[in-house]
Motif scaffolding. Sequence first.
Motif, PDB file in Angstrom:
ATOM      1  N   PHE A  62      -0.640  -3.925 -12.068  1.00 56.18           N
ATOM      2  CA  PHE A  62      -1.870  -4.427 -12.419  1.00 56.18           C
ATOM      3  C   PHE A  62      -1.817  -4.707 -13.982  1.00 56.18           C
ATOM      4  O   PHE A  62      -2.618  -5.658 -14.492  1.00 56.18           O
ATOM      5  CB  PHE A  62      -2.912  -3.477 -11.945  1.00 56.18           C
ATOM      6  CG  PHE A  62      -3.378  -3.449 -10.695  1.00 56.18           C
ATOM      7  CD1 PHE A  62      -2.913  -4.631  -9.642  1.00 56.18           C
ATOM      8  CD2 PHE A  62      -4.300  -2.420 -10.141  1.00 56.18           C
ATOM      9  CE1 PHE A  62      -3.452  -4.360  -8.433  1.00 56.18           C
ATOM     10  CE2 PHE A  62      -4.392  -2.465  -8.674  1.00 56.18           C
ATOM     11  CZ  PHE A  62      -4.134  -3.517  -7.922  1.00 56.18           C
ATOM     12  N   MET A  68       1.482   0.928  -8.846  1.00 55.71           N
ATOM     13  CA  MET A  68       0.234  -0.028  -8.606  1.00 55.71           C
ATOM     14  C   MET A  68      -0.530  -0.358 -10.008  1.00 55.71           C
ATOM     15  O   MET A  68      -0.706  -1.275 -10.538  1.00 55.71           O
ATOM     16  CB  MET A  68      -0.831   0.371  -7.610  1.00 55.71           C
ATOM     17  CG  MET A  68      -0.308   0.440  -6.371  1.00 55.71           C
ATOM     18  SD  MET A  68       0.058  -1.287  -5.637  1.00 55.71           S
ATOM     19  CE  MET A  68      -1.500  -1.945  -5.565  1.00 55.71           C
ATOM     20  N   ASP A 105       0.797  -1.151   0.005  1.00 53.29           N
ATOM     21  CA  ASP A 105       0.002  -0.032  -0.082  1.00 53.29           C
ATOM     22  C   ASP A 105       0.827   1.241   0.083  1.00 53.29           C
ATOM     23  O   ASP A 105       0.396   2.231  -0.241  1.00 53.29           O
ATOM     24  CB  ASP A 105      -0.754   0.040   1.150  1.00 53.29           C
ATOM     25  CG  ASP A 105      -2.111  -1.054   1.247  1.00 53.29           C
ATOM     26  OD1 ASP A 105      -2.380  -1.324  -0.012  1.00 53.29           O
ATOM     27  OD2 ASP A 105      -2.492  -1.532   2.203  1.00 53.29           O
ATOM     28  N   TRP A 122      -7.849   0.255  -4.473  1.00 53.31           N
ATOM     29  CA  TRP A 122      -7.712  -0.773  -5.354  1.00 53.31           C
ATOM     30  C   TRP A 122      -8.639  -0.866  -6.598  1.00 53.31           C
ATOM     31  O   TRP A 122      -8.276  -1.298  -7.815  1.00 53.31           O
ATOM     32  CB  TRP A 122      -7.335  -2.121  -4.975  1.00 53.31           C
ATOM     33  CG  TRP A 122      -6.093  -2.431  -4.246  1.00 53.31           C
ATOM     34  CD1 TRP A 122      -5.035  -1.539  -3.726  1.00 53.31           C
ATOM     35  CD2 TRP A 122      -5.450  -3.546  -4.202  1.00 53.31           C
ATOM     36  NE1 TRP A 122      -4.062  -2.085  -3.356  1.00 53.31           N
ATOM     37  CE2 TRP A 122      -4.060  -3.384  -3.584  1.00 53.31           C
ATOM     38  CE3 TRP A 122      -5.461  -5.021  -4.627  1.00 53.31           C
ATOM     39  CZ2 TRP A 122      -3.059  -4.377  -3.434  1.00 53.31           C
ATOM     40  CZ3 TRP A 122      -4.410  -5.743  -4.659  1.00 53.31           C
ATOM     41  CH2 TRP A 122      -3.329  -5.619  -3.740  1.00 53.31           C
ATOM     42  N   CYS A 152      -8.731  -8.106  -7.853  1.00 55.63           N
ATOM     43  CA  CYS A 152      -8.212  -7.012  -7.168  1.00 55.63           C
ATOM     44  C   CYS A 152      -9.138  -5.931  -6.907  1.00 55.63           C
ATOM     45  O   CYS A 152      -8.954  -5.023  -6.054  1.00 55.63           O
ATOM     46  CB  CYS A 152      -6.666  -6.536  -8.213  1.00 55.63           C
ATOM     47  SG  CYS A 152      -5.262  -7.618  -8.251  1.00 55.63           S
TER      48      CYS A 152
END
Length: 491
Positions: A126, A122, A115, A144, A137
């Motif tokens: 992904f 991020m 985090d 998220w 997710c």
Amino acid sequence: MGANNGKQYGSEGKGSSSISSDVSSSTDHTPTKAQKNVATSEDSDLSMRTLSTPSPALICPPTLPGFQNGRGSSTSSSSVTGETVAMVHSPPPTRLTHPLIRLASRPQKEQASIDRLPDQCMVHVFSFLPTNQLCRCARVCRRWYNLAWDPRLWRTIRLTGETIHVDRALKVLTRRLCQDTPNVCLMLETVTVNGCKRLTDRGLYTIAQCCPELRRLEVSGCYNISNEAVFDVVSLCPNLEHLDVSGCSKVTCISLTREASIKLSPLHGKQISIRYLDMTDCFVLEDEGLHTIAAHCTQLTHLYLRRCVRLTDEGLRYLVIYCTSIKELSVSDCRFVSDFGLREIAKLESRLRYLSIAHCGRITDVGIRYVAKYCSKLRYLNARGCEGITDHGVEYLAKNCTKLKSLDIGKCPLVSDTGLECLALNCFNLKRLSLKSCESITGQGLQIVAANCFDLQMLNVQDCEVSVEALRFVKRHCKRCVIEHTNPAFF
């Protein structure tokens, strides 16, 4: 479960999200636990107002009892069946607190290391996830959820599996992607649903209606789709360049719908922008269908017609008339293609770089001479199983197509060391050579090849009478060559 699905998820088409309580309780993991008797009712009201998120059960087969996320334990109490259905869930709720409750709350746990990554990192992580994992997710936490639905991550949708309800999955995904741009998914460019046997015309119609910027569509092995659905896609997706309908036995043609043809101006013509078309194993494709495809898809550069067993030389004549830019062509296992068909293919001249005529039993040295004479820039030729080819055909090919890099003449019993010698003395750039089951080949021919083709990377001499000494000679001169053989004494 089949009878209950209609009740639980029947409201999918409405504007608000339909939440499945039994799946949410067993698979959702919210970041915080709601306080008893205080935030429960508020959470439920909030969840009904938030945007909908496709559940992992939409895309993945349900988890087996007693097994979840690859581990041996599970807290799921809901029943599980073998059918995958589309379900919609709301994003995880935010933590609701009260001033009095905050005083009595436990000390906040240390923030997870993942985090601490910024949003940009991020999103990059992904981007490597498949569609089903991306949906998982989105259900971890609110952050998220927002990151997983970043439009940059949804240029491609990939769904696979025989049990997945693809039509419903595509409907829910496209609906969610259309929220910022009503009714259209402007970012979606690639849809891959290979092997999804439950895909029907309804799913393709959803793609055609919602994805005007689609450039690549792969529906290999989806044998329930028909011509009409394919017509809708190519008519409503003008930028479509790559189409794979291999194994779709009901597809017999590629064309525009009648309505789309009428709307086009005479100057534009009735053309489709497809450049790559794979119709392998479309058994019912005939010459008339190929004629229609060629007339509409004049920009084709890659065409694969493997095992389209009803095609003849006449169909290839239509193809060459309209599609003059073809670089790669495969008519392997088209048993009615003969030397006359190769004469038509030779009219593509130097544009043709890849040609596969494997197991076309009617082809002889005559057809090879046509191709070798006019297609001088040929790089790849697969003529395996063409038993009418002899040393004369190989000699003519070697002298005219000197830039040849890959050649497969396996199961051509009339090719001998004489043909190999001509090949070795003219095609110095040869990298891949297959001589499988060539009964007339000996170690002498292989040594000549190895002494002249230093860049050879793959040699197949399975079922050939070749000595161990000859194989070792090849290995010494072509150090990067991988030799496929059936001689147990050589290792």
